[in-house]
Motif scaffolding. Sequence first.
Motif, PDB file in Angstrom:
ATOM      1  N   UNK A   1       0.902  -1.210  -0.078  1.00 42.84           N
ATOM      2  CA  UNK A   1      -0.004   0.053  -0.106  1.00 42.84           C
ATOM      3  C   UNK A   1       0.860   1.396   0.026  1.00 42.84           C
ATOM      4  N   UNK A   2       1.883   1.278   0.803  1.00 41.27           N
ATOM      5  CA  UNK A   2       2.759   2.621   0.926  1.00 41.27           C
ATOM      6  C   UNK A   2       3.493   2.583  -0.376  1.00 41.27           C
ATOM      7  N   UNK A   3       3.970   1.826  -1.046  1.00 44.74           N
ATOM      8  CA  UNK A   3       4.699   1.820  -2.365  1.00 44.74           C
ATOM      9  C   UNK A   3       3.673   2.152  -3.425  1.00 44.74           C
ATOM     10  N   UNK A   4       2.369   1.552  -3.689  1.00 39.76           N
ATOM     11  CA  UNK A   4       1.535   2.250  -4.603  1.00 39.76           C
ATOM     12  C   UNK A   4       1.014   3.308  -4.246  1.00 39.76           C
ATOM     13  N   UNK A   5       0.928   3.936  -2.996  1.00 42.10           N
ATOM     14  CA  UNK A   5       0.684   5.280  -2.791  1.00 42.10           C
ATOM     15  C   UNK A   5       1.827   6.279  -3.125  1.00 42.10           C
ATOM     16  N   UNK A   6       2.977   5.693  -3.192  1.00 48.90           N
ATOM     17  CA  UNK A   6       4.113   6.428  -3.661  1.00 48.90           C
ATOM     18  C   UNK A   6       4.080   6.717  -5.317  1.00 48.90           C
ATOM     19  N   UNK A   7       3.875   5.503  -6.040  1.00 49.32           N
ATOM     20  CA  UNK A   7       3.594   5.675  -7.186  1.00 49.32           C
ATOM     21  C   UNK A   7       2.690   6.623  -7.704  1.00 49.32           C
ATOM     22  N   UNK A   8       1.384   6.300  -7.014  1.00 47.21           N
ATOM     23  CA  UNK A   8       0.158   7.479  -7.378  1.00 47.21           C
ATOM     24  C   UNK A   8       0.458   8.579  -7.154  1.00 47.21           C
ATOM     25  N   UNK A   9       1.434   9.007  -6.336  1.00 44.26           N
ATOM     26  CA  UNK A   9       1.812  10.566  -5.865  1.00 44.26           C
ATOM     27  C   UNK A   9       2.700  11.112  -6.863  1.00 44.26           C
ATOM     28  N   UNK A  10       3.652  10.174  -7.425  1.00 45.07           N
ATOM     29  CA  UNK A  10       4.354  10.719  -8.576  1.00 45.07           C
ATOM     30  C   UNK A  10       3.564  11.010  -9.802  1.00 45.07           C
ATOM     31  N   UNK A  11       2.564  10.370  -9.951  1.00 47.70           N
ATOM     32  CA  UNK A  11       1.688  10.615 -11.090  1.00 47.70           C
ATOM     33  C   UNK A  11       0.984  11.892 -10.867  1.00 47.70           C
ATOM     34  N   UNK A  12       0.121  11.991  -9.837  1.00 46.40           N
ATOM     35  CA  UNK A  12      -0.409  13.073  -9.385  1.00 46.40           C
ATOM     36  C   UNK A  12       0.339  14.284  -9.498  1.00 46.40           C
ATOM     37  N   UNK A  13       1.610  14.439  -9.039  1.00 49.29           N
ATOM     38  CA  UNK A  13       2.525  15.606  -9.084  1.00 49.29           C
ATOM     39  C   UNK A  13       2.841  15.888 -10.510  1.00 49.29           C
ATOM     40  N   UNK A  14       3.275  14.744 -11.394  1.00 48.64           N
ATOM     41  CA  UNK A  14       3.627  15.053 -12.755  1.00 48.64           C
ATOM     42  C   UNK A  14       2.250  15.668 -13.585  1.00 48.64           C
ATOM     43  N   UNK A  15       0.792  14.917 -13.390  1.00 49.09           N
ATOM     44  CA  UNK A  15      -0.202  15.686 -13.880  1.00 49.09           C
ATOM     45  C   UNK A  15      -0.417  17.147 -13.495  1.00 49.09           C
ATOM     46  N   UNK A  16      -0.108  17.366 -12.173  1.00 48.32           N
ATOM     47  CA  UNK A  16      -0.393  18.635 -11.909  1.00 48.32           C
ATOM     48  C   UNK A  16       0.823  19.589 -12.559  1.00 48.32           C
ATOM     49  N   UNK A  17       1.943  19.384 -12.652  1.00 44.97           N
ATOM     50  CA  UNK A  17       2.948  20.004 -13.634  1.00 44.97           C
ATOM     51  C   UNK A  17       2.499  20.154 -15.090  1.00 44.97           C
ATOM     52  N   UNK A  18       1.801  18.874 -15.674  1.00 43.03           N
ATOM     53  CA  UNK A  18       1.223  18.932 -17.014  1.00 43.03           C
ATOM     54  C   UNK A  18       0.070  20.174 -16.963  1.00 43.03           C
ATOM     55  N   UNK A  19      -0.668  20.092 -16.298  1.00 43.42           N
ATOM     56  CA  UNK A  19      -1.950  21.011 -16.050  1.00 43.42           C
ATOM     57  C   UNK A  19      -1.397  22.522 -16.109  1.00 43.42           C
ATOM     58  N   UNK A  20      -0.465  22.542 -15.381  1.00 43.28           N
ATOM     59  CA  UNK A  20       0.296  24.000 -15.091  1.00 43.28           C
ATOM     60  C   UNK A  20       0.555  24.579 -16.658  1.00 43.28           C
ATOM     61  N   UNK A  21       1.359  23.541 -17.541  1.00 41.74           N
ATOM     62  CA  UNK A  21       1.733  23.985 -18.903  1.00 41.74           C
ATOM     63  C   UNK A  21       0.435  24.241 -19.664  1.00 41.74           C
TER      64      UNK A  21
END
Length: 795
Positions: free
Chosen positions: A63-83
């Motif tokens: 659960x902890x590792x999957x949350x980290x993977x999901x967190x990286x996706x969310x952070x990159x998606x936020x950067x994409x929405x910024x652009x």
Amino acid sequence: MPLQAVRPKILGFISEQASAWLVALVVFLSGCALALVVAWAASDLYQQQVRQRFQLLVNERYTRLQERFDDQEQRLNSLRRFFVNSNDVSREEFDGFAQPLLLRARAYAWAPRVFHEQRSQFEQEASRLRGEPFTIRELNSAGELAPAPERNEYVPVLYIQTQSQLGSPLGFDLLAQPLRRSTLERAQKSGRLAVSQPMQLVGVEPAYATGVLLVAPVASEQSATEFRGYVMAVISMRQLMADGLPKPERDNLVMQIIDTSDQQSRVLYASDTTLGDSGLVGARRLTLGDHVYALTLRPSRVFDQSNHSSLTAILTMGGLLSLLLSALLYVLVSQRQRALKLVEQRTVQLRLREQELRDAHGQLRSVLNAATQVAIIATDLRGVINTFNAGAEQMLGFTAEQVVGKLTLESLHLPQELETRSASLSVTLGKRIPASQAMLGENTDNLHEAHEWTLVRRDGSQLTVNMLATVLLDDHGLWIGHLAIYLDVTEQKRAYEALAARDRLLKKLSAHVPGGIFQFTLEPQENWRFIYASDGMRDIYEIETGVLQQDAKKAFERIHPLDVERVRDSIRLSALQLSHWREEYRVMLPQRGLRWIRGEATPEELPGGGTLWHGYVSDISDLKRVEEELRALSITDSLTGIHNRRYFQDRLKAEMVRVNRTCGALSVIMLDIDHFKRINDKHGHAVGDGVLQELCKRISQRLRRTDVFCRLGGEEFMVLCPNTDGEQAYNLAMDLWQSLRNEPMAPVGIVTASFGVASWRVDEGIDGLLLRADSAVYLAKQTGRDRVETELLRV
């Protein structure tokens, strides 16, 4: 009955006459056998517990590792929405947005899409912005970054925010290597996140060099299929997996991650923890972007050491306890046999006294039968009932013949209640109290304290009573039995339970109602008082309910100074008219600050004078905030931030009503940007939007506080000038016209506009005034643009 006829057997089958040595041997062998059974059961339980603990650790780690993977996706998606939401992102804006995202990622980067014919201009512009040479590069055969050869398309790294100390690989062309190129193509084709296969990362310390590239395509705002470039997260598997997890010497799990899409099945990450001897294995599947990773978890040596078996300890302790118990029973049996001989000698003496007690019992029976409303029951030392008065017969439905000498006091009580009281007394007194003595053991300290018990009648129904128990002593002070006196409290308890149930229901209802419920009185001489205040009132006013009930003025001290008199007046009016009270007001709270409160209550007149309200209050701050936001959105132009056409029409109608009533002055200034379509066609709509925003900024700075600046639509704007005649409006228009021509706007240069001024005429309507202003703008357009026109003057 002879004493030998009722003697129990030792352990249920050994005669009292048996040797004490035989009893000790039987107990020792039985204890050893029981220890073996317990050890076998404990071993099986130990294996189950080890598997359960391992599965819990596996699930938690997954659960902890999957949350980290999901967190990286969310952070990159936020950067994409910024652009996606920004047409042009500067380096400072990128650094400010990407810096907080650097958590368990080595770097975030932006790589625009550059075609062959754009390369030279792109490199020059990037060099100019950075203040140092910038070249599109790729890795040569020596593993160093060198200028990239000519290709049809490039995706160079333009911005990067990294944790690495080796510098930033700016200009690195991601299309130069097949592995990175395939990742970009998958991201562009799917329009979603894509993950590379395991690779050696560029510009990252060797310790963190093994990892993956998480890529997200950035499409153009005008066309979802036109890709502007890519945002990327450079992820080191060592940093992503190991940060925040237990150190190898303390980790319970050995972890291994393999990319399922990798044909070579290379290990992407493996922990340094020492593998244990257990054969347990846990497998899970982790997802990141478009890849699935196989997670394999095995117990470490630390796990094995912390979950050792207690089988040896159980066998050792079982043998010792069996030995001690057999020795103890040997002593007890031998002493019991000696004691029985003494008991037989005393039996003859006790039978003589028994006759004397029977005589005294007859006299006592006559006295007890006179108490018909109270149950009086006496027992011997064994608990067998020997006295059962008329009150007990009436209360329990038994006759004395059915009870005396046949039933015990224990049989009249509820068994479950006796077991509960017996366990409680055993803990309190530090020794085991049998259930047969539970109702008597509570009175060892206070012989005259009554306790509540439940009796069972002959028909099986239950009866709640208060019981007073005491001991019976003979003339020599010896304990010969017990005396219990019962008083029926069923109706009294039923009344108490009904009141308690009502109180619990009221408290539960008030706790689940949003806000606070109250009863409030206004007595003569302005005496304000809270009769009742639920726990919700504490949250509304941040005042304890006990304080509110003592002093109602504390609540009024929380009300905003501008609202407190209005609230007091509304309460007095509600008391005078006995009308429903409803108010919305502000309160100033020590912790949460300014909040909006809505209160409603229904009044009733008190017999002795005064008024009683039943009502509630609730927090409506969120509702008020939403109302203000919706109102602001409905009258504001989203691009420029000034008022929109709807607000202009409402204000113009209000001003027309004013001037028709007072015969005052009113003027309007209409302006239209010259050649605005050329700006959009040449520089793009993003630049055109910037021109509109800069124009609004310049004009807003030169307007008066009473003027209303609105955008009618497109490049048309209107300034409403209350209490302004035609000459004043013309001078203001000239000032605005000059402010546009004085300074160019990057990157389009000087932007001009055609102005039209019209002032209100008596008996003229809205349409007439706006038509004259529009005609003046049209005249300015026809006579060469970049000028101010009125009904009489031209410039």
